[in-house]
Write an enzyme that holds these catalytic residues in place. Structure first.
Site, PDB file in Angstrom:
ATOM      1  N   GLU A 437      19.481 -21.316  15.159  1.00 24.76           N
ATOM      2  CA  GLU A 437      20.302 -22.463  15.543  1.00 24.76           C
ATOM      3  C   GLU A 437      21.797 -22.139  15.536  1.00 24.76           C
ATOM      4  OE1 GLU A 437      19.338 -25.968  13.333  1.00 24.76           O
ATOM      5  OE2 GLU A 437      17.279 -26.040  14.084  1.00 24.76           O
ATOM      6  N   GLU A 513      10.328 -24.095  14.204  1.00 26.57           N
ATOM      7  CA  GLU A 513      10.469 -25.190  13.237  1.00 26.57           C
ATOM      8  C   GLU A 513       9.905 -26.442  13.873  1.00 26.57           C
ATOM      9  OE1 GLU A 513      14.413 -25.890  11.632  1.00 26.57           O
ATOM     10  OE2 GLU A 513      14.759 -23.744  11.305  1.00 26.57           O
TER      11      GLU A 513
END
Length: 953
Positions: A437, A513
């Site tokens: 991220e 995720e």
């Protein structure tokens, strides 16, 4: 004398450690040195509270001028003894001023007095080791650590997660005393979760010949074809000798039973001085025993280096023979068979012990995950500890090994390369992750470029595994997903995964995720005041989020997705979304911080395992809600489920695969039962019942026997039960614990995201500087009494300042020195202690003009200060004879008086006590190293004492 005896004992012990039994068989020695460290807190910006570190003249200008605790002759006897792994942050209190993402511990920029940790340990290297290469290997230090040996600066390591090595060879006193010092600065955060502080992983002492297999110097990989396997090995031999050296290599391959199944040799090669040489070899294995999830069996490659026919090094490399493949349409394959990844992201902390996990805790946590159906983990968001990877190899769990930060700057690249070199022989690792991220570059051309550059670095070191990058957004013309070999999606709701599959039809994909749901174990109504969230599986936001059920069904319906890694397996300290203070832990986990399953964890267990099961929620203690509807849900992997209340059937329903069932049931006390059926046969059930009040404490241990090795652990589940032995799901009694025998308590927790109880009660020390040192010569010790109260300047001088030799005053037969110190700020129960060095026969000690008689501990005089006798400003006076070498030599070595006197303020350890949360808590016992029984006693509020005995063998 006692100091000399202690040093002699440590010398003998260390000589045994480095030249002990292994030396008889192995030319390479690698021993763990986790015991016998000294620890103290320093200070982030005040040198006076950091033991005057960095203040000595020529401190960083001359070799060997390390000062304060970095100096070899610093006296650390008043410091606390600790064994590794050690996390000092978990021992600190919680504070509203603490960083909420890091669990609100009193550490970081707002707490400079708690953010520096010093570690020191003596090493004795025998004279016979001269000519060898001696090094320390640190598995992980959080963070920004500086390593010193005998006052010499060796290395600074900024990363809190990368393993590193320091060579001691050129700085050692062979046959003498050596002191390693490590300063650890945890002021700055690397992540947004609880990261702990200290030497939280193992430290190793290694000894090799100058000609040896390099650090992480083998790379073993296999290809499987039918009933045969080909094992290729690259070996890097390093020559730290003074001249070029010729060598040969021998490789011997042993199967999981230890039988030799292949051998080969590499002809003579030459390597220059201070250089390394890499050579390749191939071994062939018939009927290989493949490493798999069901049979995680490993081979061992033994490499011997010969010089002039003599073996000078032996290096063992465990590895697994197996094949892996990521397919853009069909997902992941292990040994040619499709395997859907049932993954969990995990940080590395556990309730009660922070990040300092004993090796056995890694096994215990992985077994908890396996019981839920997990077959893969992602080391979010940093390289995993080596012992965790070893455990994954042993237990058959797949791994995404993740790098800390994206980039190709020298430090970042070095950390990436270290991760790959260290870990590439683990069969459990199937995928490297080069980042997570990276919002600033996630949809930019720089993101594409860096992803490709980092993956190229990885591929040069390990061409056998692909790499990924976990992205929180995608779909733009450029970005980290565009550059990924295996595209990693964080949360399906934040991507159009189907569109990305159409856009990149040749790219494998995995959901790195998923979930991000909130749930508090055992709670079924939101309660913001208690920072609790109902444990029903709900989205945490809008369309960009998913329930656990929605997430898994989406993944299961798409064969091209290799699998899903739920966020997270365990709750963890920090990242307290959706709350801030007073919450201190996350609530994303499928288990709480102790490893107790939440209801969503049972959903995944039903989806990911085949043994028939049903799980029923909520509990059935709802006084005052008689007749009101209760939302009742059932998870399971059966075909049908029937619900019964007090023996009455409330209906039988078909359970859709990967779904759940739901009833609205008017509450009445009693028993609620869910029965699961397959092909009409009752195969599983679950029951919740209205319990009575708590009547007893029940202790249940995961292992009744532990190894008497000083490291093994047993996890004890603590429940409050009613008279019928049923866990009371709303109980909250405080339980007091004590243990005797062959185990010690090392941590406790209960999964309550708002609990501020001590995780790990520990004695904490602060050190108070003494100032205003003055000296005057006297002829007799009895002359001191009349001068101690003299506060004038006449006749007194500063003892440690430099004075030209011609202006040095003549030595007197005796000396009187005095110093002042403030009243230590102590709370109720805290104590202050003076530690006084041996300054000579007949020395006298006065505190505020009163003579005191120290007791002797570890060769130091010890004086416990009476708070009632202390003032806002206090004086200490010492009377001692002039040594044979003269006073000047004595004061030059006094380190500004710190070698003469240390003032320590001590906060005693809190009691070992913890409230159960919704009827449950956990304590962790660890072997003391002794064999025999260990007995845990638990006393609850208004409850009888319960005991549990385990055996250490």
């Amino acid at each position: 004398m006692r100091r000399q005896l202690l040093t002699s004992w440590l010398l003998a012990l260390a000589m045994f450690v480095i030249a002990g039994p292994a030396a008889a068989d192995d030319v390479r020695q690698r021993v763990r040195i986790d015991d016998g460290w000294r620890f103290a807190l320093g200070h982030a910006w005040d040198p006076a509270q950091d033991f005057d570190h960095g203040t000595r003249a020529f401190f960083f200008a001359k070799a060997g001028f390390g000062d304060g605790p970095a100096a070899a002759d610093f006296d650390d006897r008043p410091w606390r003894r600790v064994d590794l792994p050690h996390d000092w942050a978990v021992e600190l209190p919680f504070s509203e001023r603490g960083s909420s993402p890091h669990g609100s511990k009193a550490i970081g920029r707002a707490f400079p007095e708690n953010s520096i940790g010093w570690y020191r340990r003596e090493l004795a290297i025998p004279a016979s080791a001269q000519g060898r290469r001696i090094a320390l290997e640190f598995d992980g230090v959080f963070r920004d650590s500086v390593v010193w040996i005998n006052g010499h600066y060796l290395r600074r390591e900024a990363s809190g997660y990368s393993s590193f090595r320091v060579d001691l060879t050129d700085y050692l006193n062979y046959g003498g005393r050596n002191v390693v010092a490590v300063r650890v600065d945890a002021t700055t955060q690397e992540g947004w979760w609880y990261e702990g502080a200290g030497l939280y992983r193992h430290v190793w002492l290694t000894q090799t010949d100058p000609l040896h297999v390099d650090h992480w110097g083998t790379f073993v990989r296999s290809t499987v074809a039918g009933q045969r396997a080909e094992v290729a090995v690259d070996t890097t031999v390093r020559n730290d000798g003074k001249g070029a050296a010729s060598f040969t290599l021998e490789h011997e391959l042993r199967d999981p039973d230890g039988r030799v199944v292949a051998r080969t040799a590499v002809p003579a090669r030459q390597v220059a001085a201070d250089a390394a040489f890499t050579s390749g070899a191939t071994l062939r294995v018939a009927m290989p025993r493949l490493w798999s999830l069901e049979t995680p069996q490993r081979y061992t490659l033994t490499t011997r280096v010969r010089r002039d026919g003599r073996v000078v090094d032996r290096y063992d490399t465990p590895f697994g023979i197996r094949s892996i493949r990521f397919d853009a349409d069909q997902g992941f394959f292990l040994n040619g068979r499709p395997v859907k990844l049932h993954g969990a992201n995990n940080h590395q902390d556990h309730a009660g012990i922070g990040i300092a996990l004993p090796d056995a805790m890694h096994d215990a946590r992985l077994r908890m995950l396996k019981a839920m159906g997990v077959n893969a983990i992602r080391s979010a968001h940093h390289p995993a500890t080596p012992e965790l990877l070893d455990a994954c190899d042993r237990l058959g769990i797949l791994v995404i090994d993740e790098h800390r930060m994206m980039g190709t700057a020298p430090q970042i690249r070095d950390e990436l390369e270290r991760m790959v070199r260290r870990d590439r022989n683990h069969p459990s690792i199937i995928l490297w992750s080069v980042g997570n991220e990276e919002w600033a570059i996630e949809n930019t051309e720089i993101g594409t470029r860096l992803a490709r550059e980092m993956q190229a670095i990885v591929a040069r070191l390990d061409p056998t595994r692909p790499a990924t990058l976990a992205a929180s957004s995608s779909g733009q013309p450029e970005g980290t997903s565009v550059g990924s070999q295996v595209i990693g999606f964080n949360y399906k709701g934040q991507h159009d995964i189907d569109a990305m599959h159409r856009r990149f039809p040749q790219r494998p994909m995995v959901v790195t995720e998923e979930g991000l749901t909130y749930a508090t174990r055992g709670v079924y109504a939101d309660d913001a005041a208690r920072v609790q969230v109902a444990a029903y599986d709900r989205r945490s936001g809008g369309a960009s989020t998913s329930t656990i059920e929605e997430a898994w069904r989406f993944n299961a319906e798409r064969p091209f997705l290799a699998g899903m890694f739920v966020w997270t397996g365990f709750d963890y300290r920090g990242e307290t979304t959706p709350f801030g203070w007073p919450a201190i832990s996350s609530q994303f986990g499928m288990m709480d911080t102790t490893g107790a399953l939440k209801d969503s964890g049972y959903y995944l267990k039903a989806a990911w395992t085949t043994e028939p099961m049903v799980h029923l929620l909520p509990h059935w203690n709802w006084p005052g809600r008689e007749g009101q509807p209760i939302d009742v849900r059932v998870y399971g992997n059966t075909e049908d489920v029937e619900l019964l209340l007090n023996g009455r059937s409330l209906g039988r329903k078909t359970l859709q695969r990967y779904g759940h069932l739901q009833w609205s049931v008017p509450y009445e006390p009693g028993t609620l039962v869910a029965r699961g059926y397959r092909r009409g046969e009752w195969v599983a059930s679950d029951t919740v019942a209205t319990t009575g009040d708590g009547a007893a404490v029940r202790l249940t241990v995961d292992r009744a026997k532990i190894r008497a090795d000083g490291t093994d652990v047993a996890l004890v589940t603590v429940n409050v039960v009613d008279r019928e032995g049923r866990v009371v799901p709303t109980a909250s009694q405080r339980i007091d614990f004590e243990v005797d025998g062959a185990a010690r308590l090392i941590g406790m927790g209960n999964g309550d995201p708002g609990s501020h109880e001590a995780d790990k009660p520990a004695e904490r020390h602060r050190f108070v500087p003494l100032t205003e040192w003055r000296h005057r010569g006297i002829e007799r010790p009895e002359d001191a009494a009349a001068l101690i109260a003299d506060t004038g300047a006449t006749g007194w001088r500063e003892p440690f300042g430099w004075v030209p030799p011609e202006q040095q005053p003549a030595d007197s037969a005796w000396n009187l020195v005095r110093a002042s110190f403030p009243r230590p700020t102590t709370a109720a129960g805290e104590r202050s202690t003076l530690f006084i060095g041996d300054l000579g026969a007949g020395q006298l000690v006065y505190v505020n003009g009163r003579a005191v008689t120290p007791r002797l501990e570890q060769g130091l005089g010890v004086v416990d200060l009476d708070p009632a006798q202390l003032r806002d400003r206090n004086t200490l006076a010492l009377v001692f004879p002039t040594p044979a070498g003269g006073l000047r030599a004595m004061t030059d070595n006094a380190q500004g008086g710190k070698r003469w006197v240390t003032l320590r303020a001590t906060t005693p350890a809190a009691p070992w006590q913890r409230r159960v949360f919704n009827g449950q808590a956990q304590v962790i016992l660890q072997s003391t190293g002794a064999s025999g029984p260990a007995t845990l006693r638990a006393r609850g509020e208004g409850l009888p004492t319960t005991t549990l005995t385990i055996d250490a063998f």
